[in-house]
Design a protein around this motif. Sequence first.
Motif, PDB file in Angstrom:
ATOM      1  N   SER A 124       0.841  -1.200   0.000  1.00 51.24           N
ATOM      2  CA  SER A 124       0.000   0.000   0.000  1.00 51.24           C
ATOM      3  C   SER A 124       0.870   1.240   0.000  1.00 51.24           C
ATOM      4  CB  SER A 124      -0.903   0.028   1.241  1.00 51.24           C
ATOM      5  OG  SER A 124      -1.783  -1.064   1.263  1.00 51.24           O
ATOM      6  N   CYS A 125       0.366   2.293  -0.583  1.00 49.31           N
ATOM      7  CA  CYS A 125       1.046   3.586  -0.606  1.00 49.31           C
ATOM      8  C   CYS A 125       0.013   4.668  -0.344  1.00 49.31           C
ATOM      9  CB  CYS A 125       1.717   3.799  -1.950  1.00 49.31           C
ATOM     10  SG  CYS A 125       2.330   5.479  -2.223  1.00 49.31           S
ATOM     11  N   ILE A 126       0.186   5.371   0.757  1.00 49.33           N
ATOM     12  CA  ILE A 126      -0.733   6.457   1.108  1.00 49.33           C
ATOM     13  C   ILE A 126      -0.022   7.787   0.921  1.00 49.33           C
ATOM     14  CG2 ILE A 126      -2.108   7.497   2.932  1.00 49.33           C
ATOM     15  CD1 ILE A 126      -2.464   4.755   4.135  1.00 49.33           C
ATOM     16  N   ALA A 127      -0.665   8.680   0.181  1.00 50.60           N
ATOM     17  CA  ALA A 127      -0.100   9.999  -0.075  1.00 50.60           C
ATOM     18  C   ALA A 127      -0.670  11.017   0.910  1.00 50.60           C
ATOM     19  CB  ALA A 127      -0.406  10.431  -1.496  1.00 50.60           C
ATOM     20  N   SER A 128       0.157  11.983   1.251  1.00 52.39           N
ATOM     21  CA  SER A 128      -0.293  13.105   2.063  1.00 52.39           C
ATOM     22  C   SER A 128       0.340  14.379   1.530  1.00 52.39           C
ATOM     23  CB  SER A 128       0.076  12.896   3.532  1.00 52.39           C
ATOM     24  OG  SER A 128       1.471  12.762   3.682  1.00 52.39           O
ATOM     25  N   GLY A 129      -0.341  15.493   1.751  1.00 50.98           N
ATOM     26  CA  GLY A 129       0.189  16.770   1.296  1.00 50.98           C
ATOM     27  C   GLY A 129      -0.095  17.085  -0.162  1.00 50.98           C
ATOM     28  N   PHE A 130      -0.700  16.144  -0.868  1.00 54.23           N
ATOM     29  CA  PHE A 130      -1.119  16.367  -2.241  1.00 54.23           C
ATOM     30  C   PHE A 130      -2.146  15.313  -2.593  1.00 54.23           C
ATOM     31  CE2 PHE A 130       0.735  13.014  -4.931  1.00 54.23           C
ATOM     32  CZ  PHE A 130       1.556  12.379  -4.009  1.00 54.23           C
ATOM     33  N   THR A 174      -4.679   6.575  -2.228  1.00 57.49           N
ATOM     34  CA  THR A 174      -3.920   5.352  -2.009  1.00 57.49           C
ATOM     35  C   THR A 174      -3.693   4.588  -3.308  1.00 57.49           C
ATOM     36  OG1 THR A 174      -4.814   5.149   0.233  1.00 57.49           O
ATOM     37  CG2 THR A 174      -3.849   3.171  -0.728  1.00 57.49           C
ATOM     38  N   VAL A 175      -2.509   3.991  -3.397  1.00 57.79           N
ATOM     39  CA  VAL A 175      -2.135   3.124  -4.513  1.00 57.79           C
ATOM     40  C   VAL A 175      -1.710   1.782  -3.923  1.00 57.79           C
ATOM     41  CG1 VAL A 175      -0.645   2.839  -6.524  1.00 57.79           C
ATOM     42  CG2 VAL A 175      -1.315   5.134  -5.786  1.00 57.79           C
ATOM     43  N   TRP A 176      -2.069   0.707  -4.612  1.00 54.69           N
ATOM     44  CA  TRP A 176      -1.700  -0.627  -4.148  1.00 54.69           C
ATOM     45  C   TRP A 176      -0.906  -1.382  -5.217  1.00 54.69           C
ATOM     46  CZ3 TRP A 176      -6.674   1.321  -3.533  1.00 54.69           C
ATOM     47  CH2 TRP A 176      -7.105   1.501  -2.222  1.00 54.69           C
ATOM     48  N   LEU A 177      -0.140  -2.372  -4.758  1.00 54.52           N
ATOM     49  CA  LEU A 177       0.501  -3.306  -5.668  1.00 54.52           C
ATOM     50  C   LEU A 177       0.268  -4.711  -5.114  1.00 54.52           C
ATOM     51  CD1 LEU A 177       2.228  -3.577  -8.258  1.00 54.52           C
ATOM     52  CD2 LEU A 177       4.228  -3.740  -6.755  1.00 54.52           C
ATOM     53  N   GLN A 178      -0.627  -5.429  -5.751  1.00 56.13           N
ATOM     54  CA  GLN A 178      -0.873  -6.812  -5.367  1.00 56.13           C
ATOM     55  C   GLN A 178       0.151  -7.687  -6.069  1.00 56.13           C
ATOM     56  OE1 GLN A 178      -3.194  -8.304  -3.220  1.00 56.13           O
ATOM     57  NE2 GLN A 178      -2.051 -10.177  -3.669  1.00 56.13           N
ATOM     58  N   MET A 179       0.907  -8.433  -5.285  1.00 57.90           N
ATOM     59  CA  MET A 179       1.978  -9.257  -5.834  1.00 57.90           C
ATOM     60  C   MET A 179       1.683 -10.719  -5.531  1.00 57.90           C
ATOM     61  SD  MET A 179       5.293  -6.924  -4.892  1.00 57.90           S
ATOM     62  CE  MET A 179       5.210  -7.319  -3.152  1.00 57.90           C
ATOM     63  N   ASN A 180       1.440 -11.479  -6.565  1.00 57.70           N
ATOM     64  CA  ASN A 180       1.159 -12.902  -6.425  1.00 57.70           C
ATOM     65  C   ASN A 180       2.296 -13.737  -6.987  1.00 57.70           C
ATOM     66  OD1 ASN A 180      -1.409 -12.263  -5.367  1.00 57.70           O
ATOM     67  ND2 ASN A 180      -2.326 -12.271  -7.405  1.00 57.70           N
ATOM     68  N   ASN A 181       2.340 -14.999  -6.568  1.00 59.88           N
ATOM     69  CA  ASN A 181       3.359 -15.926  -7.066  1.00 59.88           C
ATOM     70  C   ASN A 181       4.748 -15.282  -7.018  1.00 59.88           C
ATOM     71  OD1 ASN A 181       4.452 -18.235  -8.175  1.00 59.88           O
ATOM     72  ND2 ASN A 181       3.983 -17.636 -10.284  1.00 59.88           N
ATOM     73  N   LEU A 182       5.082 -14.782  -5.854  1.00 62.15           N
ATOM     74  CA  LEU A 182       6.360 -14.088  -5.706  1.00 62.15           C
ATOM     75  C   LEU A 182       7.544 -15.015  -5.932  1.00 62.15           C
ATOM     76  CD1 LEU A 182       5.349 -11.805  -2.749  1.00 62.15           C
ATOM     77  CD2 LEU A 182       6.404 -10.999  -4.872  1.00 62.15           C
ATOM     78  N   LYS A 183       8.603 -14.452  -6.494  1.00 66.99           N
ATOM     79  CA  LYS A 183       9.820 -15.188  -6.787  1.00 66.99           C
ATOM     80  C   LYS A 183      10.987 -14.580  -6.015  1.00 66.99           C
ATOM     81  CE  LYS A 183       8.135 -16.182 -11.449  1.00 66.99           C
ATOM     82  NZ  LYS A 183       8.446 -16.128 -12.906  1.00 66.99           N
ATOM     83  N   THR A 184      12.035 -15.352  -5.842  1.00 64.69           N
ATOM     84  CA  THR A 184      13.185 -14.839  -5.092  1.00 64.69           C
ATOM     85  C   THR A 184      13.750 -13.576  -5.741  1.00 64.69           C
ATOM     86  OG1 THR A 184      14.637 -16.358  -6.291  1.00 64.69           O
ATOM     87  CG2 THR A 184      13.799 -17.095  -4.151  1.00 64.69           C
ATOM     88  N   GLU A 185      13.649 -13.494  -7.051  1.00 67.66           N
ATOM     89  CA  GLU A 185      14.187 -12.320  -7.743  1.00 67.66           C
ATOM     90  C   GLU A 185      13.327 -11.069  -7.562  1.00 67.66           C
ATOM     91  OE1 GLU A 185      13.578 -15.337  -9.081  1.00 67.66           O
ATOM     92  OE2 GLU A 185      12.778 -15.170 -11.140  1.00 67.66           O
ATOM     93  N   ASP A 186      12.189 -11.202  -6.906  1.00 73.75           N
ATOM     94  CA  ASP A 186      11.371 -10.033  -6.567  1.00 73.75           C
ATOM     95  C   ASP A 186      11.841  -9.362  -5.279  1.00 73.75           C
ATOM     96  OD1 ASP A 186       8.509 -11.911  -7.639  1.00 73.75           O
ATOM     97  OD2 ASP A 186       9.547 -10.323  -8.755  1.00 73.75           O
TER      98      ASP A 186
END
Length: 118
Positions: free
Chosen positions: A21-27, A78-90
């Motif tokens: 999750s990413c929450i912005a403030s001030g803008f 707010t912006v999200w990044l759903q990450m599935n099937n994660l790999k070691t290189e992530d």
Amino acid sequence: EAQLEESGGGLVRPGESLNLSCIASGFSISESSMNWVRQVPGKELEWVSGISIGGLQTSYRDSVKGRFTISRDNTKNTVWLQMNNLKTEDTAMYYCAKGFIGSLGSLRGQGTQVTVSS
């Protein structure tokens, strides 16, 4: 003061999921496309995904296509990044970034660490 605050990182095993999750403030994020970028120690920042102001256009680096999904809610700043099937290189520090799609951003937060390890 414009700020971005990321959260949701952690230690997971390969194949598992995380939702950043990413929450912005001030803008208002409704003023800008938004991105997620990442960095491994000793390497350069790497663009991961971006989303247009209205959310209709999304883009991903090839290595995460089909596994990651970016989304946003301008009413929640707010912006999200759903990450599935994660790999070691992530494994990396992930940052939310304000800027045109594909950019490393003119404003980034402090980041949230994602570690994928068995």
